[in-house]
Design a protein around this motif. Structure first.
Motif, PDB file in Angstrom:
ATOM      1  N   GLU A  73       0.848  -1.181   0.000  1.00  0.00           N
ATOM      2  CA  GLU A  73       0.000   0.000   0.000  1.00  0.00           C
ATOM      3  C   GLU A  73       0.891   1.240   0.000  1.00  0.00           C
ATOM      4  N   LEU A  74       0.576   2.193  -0.858  1.00  0.00           N
ATOM      5  CA  LEU A  74       1.294   3.462  -0.895  1.00  0.00           C
ATOM      6  C   LEU A  74       0.325   4.580  -0.553  1.00  0.00           C
ATOM      7  N   TYR A  75       0.679   5.335   0.473  1.00  0.00           N
ATOM      8  CA  TYR A  75      -0.132   6.461   0.927  1.00  0.00           C
ATOM      9  C   TYR A  75       0.453   7.726   0.295  1.00  0.00           C
ATOM     10  N   LEU A  76      -0.315   8.295  -0.639  1.00  0.00           N
ATOM     11  CA  LEU A  76       0.221   9.370  -1.472  1.00  0.00           C
ATOM     12  C   LEU A  76      -0.786  10.497  -1.642  1.00  0.00           C
ATOM     13  N   ASP A  77      -0.258  11.678  -1.916  1.00  0.00           N
ATOM     14  CA  ASP A  77      -1.028  12.798  -2.432  1.00  0.00           C
ATOM     15  C   ASP A  77      -0.192  13.372  -3.568  1.00  0.00           C
ATOM     16  N   GLN A  90      -1.612  -0.822  -3.910  1.00  0.00           N
ATOM     17  CA  GLN A  90      -2.906  -0.197  -3.684  1.00  0.00           C
ATOM     18  C   GLN A  90      -2.655   1.256  -3.303  1.00  0.00           C
ATOM     19  N   LEU A  91      -3.285   2.165  -4.020  1.00  0.00           N
ATOM     20  CA  LEU A  91      -3.123   3.591  -3.747  1.00  0.00           C
ATOM     21  C   LEU A  91      -4.072   4.006  -2.631  1.00  0.00           C
ATOM     22  N   ARG A  92      -3.502   4.557  -1.571  1.00  0.00           N
ATOM     23  CA  ARG A  92      -4.274   5.125  -0.477  1.00  0.00           C
ATOM     24  C   ARG A  92      -4.061   6.644  -0.507  1.00  0.00           C
ATOM     25  N   THR A  93      -5.049   7.355  -0.984  1.00  0.00           N
ATOM     26  CA  THR A  93      -4.900   8.800  -1.142  1.00  0.00           C
ATOM     27  C   THR A  93      -5.048   9.508   0.197  1.00  0.00           C
ATOM     28  N   VAL A  94      -4.101  10.373   0.499  1.00  0.00           N
ATOM     29  CA  VAL A  94      -4.129  11.201   1.708  1.00  0.00           C
ATOM     30  C   VAL A  94      -4.079  12.651   1.232  1.00  0.00           C
ATOM     31  N   LEU A 131       4.845  10.296  11.813  1.00  0.00           N
ATOM     32  CA  LEU A 131       5.413  11.579  11.382  1.00  0.00           C
ATOM     33  C   LEU A 131       4.378  12.435  10.666  1.00  0.00           C
ATOM     34  N   ARG A 132       3.255  11.812  10.262  1.00  0.00           N
ATOM     35  CA  ARG A 132       2.142  12.493   9.589  1.00  0.00           C
ATOM     36  C   ARG A 132       2.603  13.182   8.301  1.00  0.00           C
ATOM     37  N   LYS A 133       3.410  12.446   7.547  1.00  0.00           N
ATOM     38  CA  LYS A 133       3.903  12.936   6.269  1.00  0.00           C
ATOM     39  C   LYS A 133       3.648  11.882   5.206  1.00  0.00           C
ATOM     40  N   VAL A 134       3.480  12.345   3.981  1.00  0.00           N
ATOM     41  CA  VAL A 134       3.436  11.444   2.833  1.00  0.00           C
ATOM     42  C   VAL A 134       4.662  11.735   1.977  1.00  0.00           C
ATOM     43  N   PRO A 135       5.136  10.696   1.262  1.00  0.00           N
ATOM     44  CA  PRO A 135       4.572   9.363   1.116  1.00  0.00           C
ATOM     45  C   PRO A 135       4.823   8.489   2.335  1.00  0.00           C
ATOM     46  N   ALA A 136       4.009   7.444   2.430  1.00  0.00           N
ATOM     47  CA  ALA A 136       4.220   6.401   3.418  1.00  0.00           C
ATOM     48  C   ALA A 136       3.945   5.067   2.736  1.00  0.00           C
TER      49      ALA A 136
END
Length: 240
Positions: free
Chosen positions: A4-8, A29-33, A51-56
């Motif tokens: 899973e990639l957490y991206l904006d 799987q794209l997890r949009t943040v 850290l509340r940063k993207v990417p994760a």
């Protein structure tokens, strides 16, 4: 569950990770943040990246933050073609050299240029002193000159004859001020030719897909008052 990639895709490092994964056929799987909606402040995302940063990245029970670490993890796990992060010691060192340099130089001034020229006045409704913007744009110009003189020189890509992670990280950074109307490439034919080679190497369709959101950033409506104040406090450093 798979990778899973957490991206904006508003974010430069997220675009680099997204392009790399797509270009190399890495299933995820794209997890949009959405950063401009404050979704990185939610408790659910905090469990993935405190850290509340993207990417994760989340790979089973394993989580990882920081874009360069994520790019290297993906490169190694999925055995990406050698040109991205070469096995040769000195060729790899050249990629490392650029990745180390850009975080405190090009990344900093590209981020500040985009926010000061566009997002502070448009999205947050906060005027930016002309002298502050002028100083940022002058610093950006100095960084572009260093990028040409130190890294690009007279070669096709930043670290040699083939595209590497250095080029991918650099181009996604430069598209940030471009989205705000900065003339990054117009008076720099060497840099403009490099951009075309990078786009061709990753694929123009993928490049445009990854940058569609940021190139429409000028059309983003103003933030709601509660989020506006929270973001103003978090982003004050970008006005310096």
């Amino acid at each position: 569950m798979g990778l899973e990639l957490y991206l904006d895709l508003m974010s430069q490092p997220c675009r680099a990770v997204y392009i790399f994964a797509k270009k190399n056929g890495i299933p995820f799987q794209l997890r949009t943040v959405e950063l401009l909606k404050g979704q990185h402040y939610t408790d659910s995302f905090g469990q993935v990246n405190p850290l509340r940063k993207v990417p994760a990245l989340k790979d089973g029970d394993f989580t990882l933050a920081e874009s360069v670490a994520i790019l290297l993890y993906l490169s190694r796990k999925y055995k990406a073609p050698d040109h991205w992060y070469p096995q040769d010691l000195q060729a790899r060192a050249r990629v490392d050299e650029y990745l180390s340099w850009q975080h405190t130089t090009l990344r900093s001034c590209c981020t500040r240029a985009m926010w000061q020229k566009m997002l502070f006045p448009v999205f947050l409704g906060q005027p930016v002193p002309p002298e502050t913007l002028a100083a940022t744009l002058a610093e950006l110009d100095r960084c572009l000159q260093l990028l040409e003189d130190k890294f690009l020189r007279n070669q096709a890509f930043l670290t040699g004859s083939q595209i590497s992670l250095a080029d991918l990280v650099a181009i996604t950074e430069l598209m940030h001020p471009v989205s705000a109307g900065c003339q990054v490439f117009e008076c720099r034919p060497k840099l403009a030719a490099w951009r075309q080679r990078v786009e061709s190497a990753v694929g123009e369709d993928l490049f445009q897909e990854a940058h569609e959101v940021i190139l429409k950033a000028k059309d983003i409506p103003p933030a709601d008052p509660a989020l506006k104040e929270k973001l103003r406090q978090a982003l004050q450093g970008l006005l310096q």
